[in-house]
Design an enzyme around this catalytic site. Structure first.
Site, PDB file in Angstrom:
ATOM      1  N   THR A 157     -13.709  -8.739  -2.984  1.00  0.00           N
ATOM      2  CA  THR A 157     -12.433  -8.547  -3.657  1.00  0.00           C
ATOM      3  C   THR A 157     -12.613  -9.314  -4.944  1.00  0.00           C
ATOM      4  OG1 THR A 157     -11.198  -8.513  -1.592  1.00  0.00           O
ATOM      5  CG2 THR A 157      -9.992  -9.309  -3.489  1.00  0.00           C
ATOM      6  N   ILE A 186      -5.487  -0.876   5.373  1.00  0.00           N
ATOM      7  CA  ILE A 186      -5.023  -1.845   4.379  1.00  0.00           C
ATOM      8  C   ILE A 186      -5.497  -3.219   4.824  1.00  0.00           C
ATOM      9  CG2 ILE A 186      -2.955  -2.909   3.359  1.00  0.00           C
ATOM     10  CD1 ILE A 186      -1.541  -0.163   3.927  1.00  0.00           C
TER      11      ILE A 186
HETATM   12  N1  ASP Z   1     -10.542  -8.852   1.775  1.00  0.00           N
HETATM   13  C1  ASP Z   1     -10.632  -7.483   1.358  1.00  0.00           C
HETATM   14  C2  ASP Z   1     -10.359  -6.547   2.472  1.00  0.00           C
HETATM   15  O1  ASP Z   1     -10.628  -6.850   3.613  1.00  0.00           O
HETATM   16  C3  ASP Z   1     -11.942  -7.104   0.772  1.00  0.00           C
HETATM   17  C4  ASP Z   1     -12.950  -8.058   1.021  1.00  0.00           C
HETATM   18  O2  ASP Z   1     -12.913  -9.116   0.368  1.00  0.00           O
HETATM   19  O3  ASP Z   1     -13.744  -7.677   1.848  1.00  0.00           O
HETATM   20  O4  ASP Z   1      -9.869  -5.478   2.162  1.00  0.00           O
END
Ligand code: ASP
Length: 295
Positions: A157, A186
């Site tokens: 992210t 989500i």
């Molecule tokens: N935390 C975000 C999600 O799980 C993306 C990530 O950082 O993997 O959508």
């Protein structure tokens, strides 16, 4: 108050060829945020600018080049929060959107709702004059390759926390979510207290990693509570990442910023590109808390 911004480009394992562009990308993002802050701009404007810079950079999993669902769709999540009012705006599962962080900001400013998803979020974007893109403009070769490889360790992210010259804090994050996710999934990114949290009197936090685990742990809210208990930002970041590991067995990363401008970051993944810009020290950066690849 001297302004400060801290940004990250996701906690995961970078490929060798991603080291330099990732560190360059987080530096550009921190500089974009600092350009706003140094002109007296707000923390909210700064975190939006910093995240937009990473959304426009295909090396990161957000906006252009965001990770794809298992049926090849681009569905993004984003959020933004103001530490003074504690108002936030978030969007979830928005198809084909380049700058979901600006859509999240429009949701916050509109104020009727706090979290909008799917086609309704796109209709709201049109009402606010924010552009929608064609899938073909946003899906990159890199994202298609990632989907093919299904690199399950990939979790990234982008995020930013800023402190402005008036002493206000803000946080914003944006993501394409997990590669190969089910359409409609989500993650933690649009969930207050999980992927992000800020309170001017306590501090700001933005997380990256396994979204399902981060939601269960309410990671960012609890990270800021460590600050309230008197931990430094560095210790609070480390303690919250360890807590997630203990409670869920999952890896993650976090950036934090205190009301006095102290920064903290920690990850238990191999890499997490980060950059910090402040009036006093210029820009510092790395591809993990220990390693920098730029001169
Ligand atoms: N935390 C975000 C999600 O799980 C993306 C990530 O950082 O993997 O959508």
């Amino acid at each position: 108050m001297d302004p400060v911004i801290i940004v990250h480009g996701g906690a995961f394992k970078l490929l060798d060829e991603e080291f330099v562009p990732s560190e360059q990308g987080v530096r550009q993002s921190a500089q974009a945020g600092m350009a706003v802050l140094s002109l007296g701009g707000s923390a909210i404007d700064a975190v939006e600018a910093a995240v937009r810079a990473m959304e426009a950079n295909p090396i990161f999993n957000a906006g252009l080049g965001a990770s794809l669902t298992r049926d090849g769709k681009l569905e993004v999540d984003a959020s933004i929060m103001d530490g003074r009012t504690k108002k936030f705006g978030a969007v979830a599962c928005v198809p084909d959107f380049m700058h979901p962080v600006s859509l999240a900001r429009a949701v916050m400013e509109d104020g009727e709702h706090a979290l909008l998803g799917g086609p309704g979020a796109l209709a709201f974007a049109s009402e606010k004059g924010l552009s929608h893109f064609h899938r073909t403009d946003l899906v990159t070769e890199g994202a298609l390759k990632r989907l093919k490889r299904i690199r399950s360790e990939r979790a990234d992210t982008v995020g930013a926390c800023a402190l402005d010259s008036r002493g206000e804090l803000g946080v914003a994050i944006s993501t394409g979510g997990k590669t190969n996710k089910r359409s409609g999934r989500i993650g933690d990114t649009p969930i207050i207290g999980a992927g992000f949290y800020v309170d001017n009197s306590v501090g700001a936090a933005g997380a990256t990693g396994d979204g399902e685990a981060i939601m269960r742990a309410l990671l960012c809210y609890r990270a800021t509570m460590f600050l309230k208990e008197g931990l430094s930002c560095g210790s609070a970041a480390r303690e919250s990442v360890s807590m997630l590991d203990r409670e869920t067995g999952k890896k993650c990363g976090i950036i934090m910023l205190s009301p006095s401008g102290e920064t903290g970051l920690y990850h238990n993944t191999p890499h997490m590109p980060w950059a910090i810009a402040s009036a006093g020290t210029g820009v510092k950066s790395g591809i993990s808390s220990e390693k920098s690849v730029l001169p």
